[in-house]
Design a protein around this motif. Structure first.
Motif, mmCIF file in Angstrom:
data_model
loop_
_atom_site.group_PDB
_atom_site.id
_atom_site.type_symbol
_atom_site.label_atom_id
_atom_site.label_comp_id
_atom_site.label_asym_id
_atom_site.label_seq_id
_atom_site.Cartn_x
_atom_site.Cartn_y
_atom_site.Cartn_z
ATOM 1 N N GLY A 284 0.811 -1.211 0.000
ATOM 2 C CA GLY A 284 0.000 0.000 0.000
ATOM 3 C C GLY A 284 0.847 1.263 0.000
ATOM 4 N N PHE A 285 2.028 1.193 0.614
ATOM 5 C CA PHE A 285 2.944 2.333 0.581
ATOM 6 C C PHE A 285 3.267 2.694 -0.861
ATOM 7 N N SER A 286 3.581 1.681 -1.665
ATOM 8 C CA SER A 286 3.982 1.995 -3.037
ATOM 9 C C SER A 286 2.802 2.552 -3.826
ATOM 10 N N THR A 287 1.599 1.965 -3.633
ATOM 11 C CA THR A 287 0.429 2.509 -4.331
ATOM 12 C C THR A 287 0.195 3.955 -3.922
ATOM 13 N N ALA A 288 0.288 4.217 -2.618
ATOM 14 C CA ALA A 288 0.011 5.565 -2.120
ATOM 15 C C ALA A 288 0.994 6.566 -2.709
ATOM 16 N N ILE A 289 2.279 6.197 -2.717
ATOM 17 C CA ILE A 289 3.296 7.123 -3.226
ATOM 18 C C ILE A 289 3.087 7.360 -4.721
ATOM 19 N N VAL B 175 9.268 3.258 -4.829
ATOM 20 C CA VAL B 175 8.156 2.336 -5.048
ATOM 21 C C VAL B 175 8.675 0.908 -5.236
ATOM 22 N N LEU B 176 9.757 0.789 -5.994
ATOM 23 C CA LEU B 176 10.346 -0.532 -6.233
ATOM 24 C C LEU B 176 10.787 -1.154 -4.910
ATOM 25 N N ALA B 177 11.401 -0.343 -4.044
ATOM 26 C CA ALA B 177 11.872 -0.863 -2.760
ATOM 27 C C ALA B 177 10.696 -1.389 -1.931
ATOM 28 N N PHE B 178 9.602 -0.638 -1.906
ATOM 29 C CA PHE B 178 8.446 -1.097 -1.132
ATOM 30 C C PHE B 178 7.833 -2.354 -1.745
#
Lengths: 308, 336
Positions: free
Chosen positions: A234-239, A288-291
């Motif tokens: 969800g972090f990556s989607t949010a960012i 995003v890739l890292a998350f």
């Protein structure tokens, strides 16, 4: 006689057997599964670095993020012709240091992630628990509403919400939190329904646990694994979504150094200043890739089906 | 089968009603008076304001207003744009083919590249090829596509000069819009070079739009193939002495395709989301860019109608996928 001498031996044996078979602490076990996945560990390292940059942005950034150096518009990065180490990644069209802006942008992107995930996760857990526990009309009502939200493409729904609330970073976060809500509700509900059929829940019910206790203390911790994975992803989607809204001019407003907003008027420099265009996007991609790597690693480590 | 289709269709109706409630609420949730929103920023005198209010039924109870709204929607009346003064539905219908064209090309690219990549990765599990495919697809999945579009423009349009930056066809050509699909129209126009120009305008946007579906399809195909390849019937097929190619591409693929088809169906929403960003960057005259322009101009009737139409498209396509899925896989239509 024989028996007496055997007792300590047997006890020692028993101890040895116990220590050999004693399951490791769940966290240790989890870490053993997790560290095998090199991508996930790499993701964790990158995220820690970005967190450090975000926290200490004021200290490590070479320049203030919004300071205009009127003597150096569109300075290239230091390795390119005409660049200097004064502005390592160059400056933008009104003379702001790009590296400093990216560092402060890390702060914004991570806060976006934290706030969006907290909002949507808590609301999603509450709705999911309610839908899972009180079947019937309540459940149908919640799940239908979720279906309606899913009928709209995520970004479009976010755009509609921002159009109603007005463009700003706060409203963009609210919009993204609402948009990703359905996933958490569905996951929680499915996990709750799955847990409710198990014996320990019945035992807890029989021993007189009240509804709230049953929900929060008995069942919820056992639904945590998929929620942790989803929250990380969800972090990556949010960012990504917040950056997309910023890019469209519907998120953070200039001069905020948000990564997506930094790209929103970058198209005009595509011919003249590639560094203005490339670095903010690279920052988004890496984060995003890292998350996503971390989320995949967590899924593998937490999924009981994949163990062994 | 008929019963199956009927249940599926009946399940869609509540969703449709919900979406109309949402779009109905949209224009009333926007801060400010609906009439002022409708007339735009020009201002209006109070008598005319009251007259318009009565004319539009805004003095009636909300439920009645909603009834009127639904009635109009069902007759195809979605209001008029406050900017162009044209009916929203007409504008949508002229722009929609451009979005369909872009989306179709994107999904074709995604399937043509993603499916073989996923299959080959599964058969070479743990090898360099597998790691490359997984790494690339995770990167594609994490890609902010608006930035990816800028990068591709930087490389192919600015540095190499291979493709144009924006629009659907070079301004040198004037193509009669027969179908609304530029590829077909430019071919029909018979002008030399028109089709070529249309294709060159289409390549970059469809590549950008294909990125995320491509990544999703490759990952899904790989995991579905891995699951099927470990099943008993595949081992039997191998033991019978069938060639590895036949086992993979004929025996295993057919069953692995079932989840992949579902995932492809789910990409419609992803494509429409992507279209908003892609069309904005490439100045592609489609529905996505139209909606963003409407937000920028505070053209709420357009936004309201456009959102409803896009949502209906998504609902309709998912319904179609659901039904098709039942046709492909009879086990599903029989159990429900």
């Amino acid at each position: 006689m024989n028996v007496e001498t055997n007792v300590p031996e047997a006890a020692a044996e028993l101890k040895a057997v116990q220590s050999a078979d004693a399951p490791p602490h769940p966290l240790v076990e989890f870490w053993n599964y997790f560290r095998v996945n090199r991508g996930a560990v790499g993701g964790l390292v990158v995220i820690s670095l970005i967190c450090l940059i975000a926290v200490f942005a004021d200290v490590i950034a070479p320049h203030p993020p919004n300071h205009l150096y009127t003597d150096s518009f569109l300075t290239p990065p230091f390795w390119a012709e005409g660049g200097s180490t004064r502005f390592i990644l160059g400056t933008d069209d009104i003379g702001r240091d790009i590296l400093s802006r990216l560092m402060h942008g890390a702060r914004l992107s991570l806060s976006v992630g934290i706030i969006v995930v907290t909002l949507s996760l808590s609301a999603g857990i509450i709705l999911g628990l309610i839908a899972g526990f009180f079947r019937g009309v309540v459940e149908i009502g919640i799940m239908r509403a979720i279906d309606i939200m899913l009928a709209l493409p995520a970004l479009l729904l976010a755009i509609v919400i921002v159009a109603v609330l007005g463009p700003s970073l706060t409203n963009a976060m609210v919009a993204v939190a609402i948009v990703v809500l359905p996933h958490y509700v569905r996951l929680t509900r499915a996990a709750v329904i799955n847990e409710l059929s198990k014996d320990y829940v019945t035992a807890s019910k029989v021993s007189g646990a009240r509804m709230i206790r049953l929900m929060v203390i008995t069942v919820l911790p056992n639904c945590a694994a998929p929620l942790i994975v989803q929250a990380t992803l969800g972090f990556s989607t949010a960012i990504l979504d917040a950056a997309a809204l910023g890019f469209l001019g519907l998120g953070a407003q200039p001069p905020t150094p948000e990564w997506g907003t930094m790209l929103s008027n970058a198209l005009q420099f595509i011919q003249s200043a590639w560094w203005v265009v490339t670095f903010p996007g690279l920052a988004i991609l890496i984060t995003v890739l890292a998350f996503n790597l971390l989320g995949d690693g967590l899924r593998d480590a937490l999924d009981p089906k994949l163990k062994r | 089968m008929f019963r199956f289709v009927l249940t599926r269709v009946s399940l869609v109706i509540p969703t449709f009603i919900g979406v109309t409630l949402l779009t109905f609420a949209l224009i009333r949730l926007v801060p400010g008076d609906p009439i002022e929103l409708l007339v735009g920023e020009r201002g209006i005198d109070p008598a005319r304001h009251a007259m318009l209010r009565a004319e539009m039924g805004l003095d009636k109870p909300l439920l009645v207003q909603y009834g009127i709204y639904i009635w109009d929607v069902l007759q195809g009346d979605l209001g008029r744009s406050v900017v162009s003064r044209k009916p929203v539905l007409d504008e949508f219908l002229t722009l929609f083919p451009a979005t369909i064209e872009l989306g179709t090309c994107a999904i074709i690219i995604a399937i043509l590249l993603g499916l073989p990549a996923g299959i080959l990765a599964a058969t070479r599990r743990g090898k360099v090829f597998d790691h490359t495919v997984m790494g690339v697809s995770l990167t594609g999945y994490s890609m902010p596509i608006f930035w990816w579009a800028i990068l591709l423009i930087l490389l192919f349009s600015v540095k190499l000069g291979w493709t144009p930056v924006s629009g659907r066809i070079s301004v040198m050509f004037w193509v009669e819009p027969v179908t609304g699909f530029m590829l077909i129209d430019s071919y029909l126009s018979g002008e030399p070079g028109a089709l070529r120009s249309a294709v060159s305008h289409l390549v970059l946007p469809s590549l950008v739009l294909a990125t995320i579906p491509l990544a999703v399809i490759a990952r899904m195909t790989r995991s579905a193939m891995l699951e099927v390849l470990s099943e008993d019937y595949v081992r039997t097929a191998r033991a019978k002495g069938l060639s590895p190619l036949r086992v993979t591409w004929v025996h295993a693929l057919r069953n692995a395709l079932i989840p992949v088809v579902t995932v492809i169906g789910l990409q419609v929403g992803v494509l429409l989301t992507g279209a908003i960003l892609t069309e904005t960057i490439f100045a592609w005259p489609g529905v996505g860019r139209w909606l963003i322009v409407a937000v920028g101009k505070r053209d709420y009737p357009t936004l309201q109608g456009g959102v409803l139409l896009v949502a209906c498209t998504v609902i309709f396509v998912s319904l179609l996928v659901d039904i098709l899925y039942g046709v492909i896989n009879p086990r599903i239509s029989r159990t429900r």
